[in-house]
Design an enzyme around this catalytic site. Sequence first.
Site, mmCIF file in Angstrom:
data_model
loop_
_atom_site.group_PDB
_atom_site.id
_atom_site.type_symbol
_atom_site.label_atom_id
_atom_site.label_comp_id
_atom_site.label_asym_id
_atom_site.label_seq_id
_atom_site.Cartn_x
_atom_site.Cartn_y
_atom_site.Cartn_z
ATOM 1 N N SER A 1 -55.332 66.370 -29.467
ATOM 2 C CA SER A 1 -55.820 67.710 -29.738
ATOM 3 C C SER A 1 -54.751 68.685 -30.247
ATOM 4 C CB SER A 1 -56.432 68.286 -28.456
ATOM 5 O OG SER A 1 -55.426 68.445 -27.469
ATOM 6 N N SER B 1 -52.713 63.779 -26.338
ATOM 7 C CA SER B 1 -52.823 64.913 -27.264
ATOM 8 C C SER B 1 -51.517 65.416 -27.842
ATOM 9 C CB SER B 1 -53.544 66.074 -26.579
ATOM 10 O OG SER B 1 -54.925 65.827 -26.552
ATOM 11 N N LYS C 1 -48.974 75.746 -28.873
ATOM 12 C CA LYS C 1 -50.391 75.381 -28.881
ATOM 13 C C LYS C 1 -51.178 76.545 -28.286
ATOM 14 C CE LYS C 1 -53.373 71.463 -27.454
ATOM 15 N NZ LYS C 1 -53.385 70.177 -26.725
#
Lengths: 480, 100, 471
Positions: C150, C174, C75
């Site tokens: 996310s 997330s 990420k």
Amino acid sequence: MSDDAVLPNGWQLVVGLEVHVELATKTKMFSASANRFGDEPNTNIDPVTLGLPGALPVLNKHAVELAMRIGLALNCKVQPCTFHRKNYFYPDLPKAYQITQYDHPLNIDGFLMLPGEVRIGIERAHLEEDTGKSTHFGGSSGRIHGSDYSLIDFNRAGVPLVEIVSRPDIRTSEQARQYVAELRAILLAVGASDAKMEEGSMRCDVNVSVHKPGTPFGTRCEIKNVNSIRAVGRAIDYEARRQVDLIEGGGTVRQETRHWDDASGRTETLRTKEDADDYRYFLEPDLVPLVPEQSWIDQVRAALPVLPAARRNALAELCGIDKDGESAFVVVERGQDDYVRQVVGNGGDPRRSVIYVQQAFAEQGATPKVPAKDLAALTILERDAKVTSTQAKTLLADLIEAGGGDVAAIAAKRGFEALDTGALEAMVDTAIAAEPGAWQKYCDGEEKALGALVGAIMKSSKGKADGKAVTAILQSKRQK
Amino acid sequence: MPEQISKETVVKVSRLARLSLSPDQAEKMTSQLAGMLEHFRDIDALDLSDVEPMTQPYPLKNVMRQDVEAKSLDRQEVLDQAPAAESGRFRVPPTIGFDV
Amino acid sequence: MQKLVEIVAGVTNGSFTASAVVEEHLGRIKARESEIHAFNLVTADQARETAAKIDDDVKAGKKVGALAGVPIALKDNMCTRGVETTCSSKILQGWKPPYDATVVTKLRQAGAVVVGKTNLDEFAMGSSTENSAFGPTKNPLDISRVPGGSSGGSAAAVSAGFAAASLGSDTGGSIRQPAALCGVVGVKPTYGTVSRYGLVAFASSLDQIGPFTSDVRDAATLLEVISGHDPMDSTSIPQSAPSLVSVLEHGVKGMRIGRVTDLPEGCEPDVLARLEAAFDALRKAGATIVDVKLPSLQYCLTAYYLIAPAEASSNLARYDGVRYGNRVEATDLNAMYAATREAGFGEEVKRRIMLGTYALSAGYYDAYYGKALKVRRLISDDFARAYKDVDTILTPTSPSTAFKFGSKTDNPLAMYLCDVFTIPTNLAGHPAMSVPFGVGADSMPVGIQVLATTMGEQAMFKVAAELERAS
Ligand SMILES: [Mg+2]
Ligand SMILES: [Zn+2]
């Protein structure tokens, strides 16, 4: 106390101090980046120091220990504590928050004693981190206002600080100066900081207000940038007068932060309370509580050195001097009281020992090079009037220069045999005969005339006569 | 219980957060925040007087490091990432007024 | 598509090369990435270099790590030295960190091959990856739908076969919610298990890094590597991580599984049907289903949306245009700050900074932030009571399957409701994971969330493995 300090019409000064000290650690409060003064800009930086995304703080154990030393030396309670974020934007504050202690500081409720048994309360002494350093360029003054741009060095960012907050117990600018001087002496003694005000490792903010006794305290102003003990006194005197003049002129004091300008000797508004920031304090989620175990506190307490006040008392008692006087303060501050004790232990005259050290050993540090027995010998020579005080000073310089030596031999080599009393009396008689006018005036009670007589004798003896002894002979002759 | 959030408060908060909002944005932000805060009133009815605030999920204490120095980051590598730098330092525009 | 554990085995025993594995994944990226947009940056050259080095080591008979040759996506909120790290924000676009996050160091030491940095909702604030400044990520299973968020890019990368595994961060769901929406496994470990050092902070007391994988065994393997005490993170738990792979075959016989009787409303019926099917499967495998009550669950959203923005408002104050990232020039300092932050942050980030600043500000702290911290305690206490009776708790991961783009963007609160089942564990600091368990009415995957108490990862993985076997 300077005249300025006496406020007119019964106004009473009220002062509290917030003193920031940088701790003498190797690394920063929350990271392993070096805590070192004077390095090239931005060469002691790491992700934590710069507030890089993803960086996390880890508490420096030695910083905690030094803070505990300060707290214990100031008679504080050392307690479980937490860290908060104080949020505000400023370019030298890398994370846009300062990690500090808020409602649960490490040290609380202490005190510090000033000469004359004046007790100044210590509200708290908490841990926090320092900011970086901005330098302002362009414009006319090199000051922040009107500059064209600023450059920032983060070497100082994250340096461990202890903020020591006094209660508003100080009543004169002299007490404020004594407080700062005493605090500095304690910090040095416990090894918590090098406490160099000129380098900024000890910085004072002064809260000043005035009131009439028996009425509530007045509105206070906080004065920043007070960078020497002398400036502490001057800034308070100026600010107190300003406030009194303001009130007596029908105005009111606004709560504000003011800046001390040492060159002009004035304080000026920096910011008012209305535009004060809302710091949005909240518990720092990246750190966990600090709960010093009792065994750790006990260990730190046990390892504390004898504090300056106690050392001055002991020195004063040993040497027969004033414990609150300059000699005791200076000698203890330099850590030379042990040396004085050795000189006395070697048979030195106590009073002369401490005075010699105070006056001539400023550059010597805690372990002067002159062997204690040599200095002791010199004090005895002077006490026994084998040399004059002027000669003693010369010999002291010789000892320092050579790092010691046989004082009697040096004195002989310099031809410093003291004159015997018979020879002195003869010289005095010669002088009286040579200066009858001066002698008459002296006999008529004009003390100033003494100078001319003593001067003449010193001259004829080529400095070998001891001024004090000569004066004594002249006095006894006048009384006859 | 605080009264409904006003546009003035929103503007004040935006200044604290160093976010400049146009009047239109401030208007929109006010209504969005008001909507959320309204929703968040569900906890107003709870009696929380005896409840200890919970700030961290795992109860650790006394996490400390030894006072041992590590190498600094390379100054040039760091300054290369800065929006403006000069003479080994970070450069910023001047501060106007007394807001120091 | 090969599993992580198969890749490690094959590369280590020389039956195929790390370079071949990497090329296979880079090929899939080349074929579909322009459509999916899972990545902010593909680090193909570095990946090839790393893979070649591992192949050399294998040839030379050197010992290789526990993740040798595994293509992994990170990420884009985890710091990688010299490699752009943006948090999908304009304010950090172009920033190359001068250091590696602890998880990145661990991955490198284990022989993993980083193939790129994945897209996310800006600063991890969102549930659909629509808040990325660089455009949304598409759900590889249906590109008209969101991948969740996310960590949408990390979920999509695994789902699309761009990487054998990926790392995400989970502040309120997330990792788990995008895992559910993309049909992969996603784990949020116990707070303090995986170091946060080098993870760009959103809400410090809630953030945790965790893995995305295509099955439970891979997740256990990867989590074992990235877990463990880190002296650089003061909130890191000073214990070694429990063994997870070893418990996967233990089954659930005798285990007590909690069913929440007061689950918040708003969950789609086909999702609830899958939850019932999950309970049935576990019952069949010998577990006992026990009703538990979590009365404070209904207040989680409020507590979370006060606490997380408050911490975020402080964490994101450092983006001021002074030391790194981007600046909008202005004639004075405060104007520069405001212009920089105005231009650099997207709508959702600004909204949360405003909300958090307000919740912490003088006069409002006690009514909002202070109260939220107390509600957090209530939730934690609820869980503590429940875990006296059960080993794990099962809920849906998300109230719905993957939704269509734009369907929730106009209403922040509707988007916030996506996290209603995932938020409670972040508040409590507990572990939770999402396991794919069939599909909904729209044929999109449904994720079942397995919750456990602090350091309860072994129980959690036993149940997750059983669900996987039954699905
Ligand atoms: Mg202060
Ligand atoms: Zn301070």
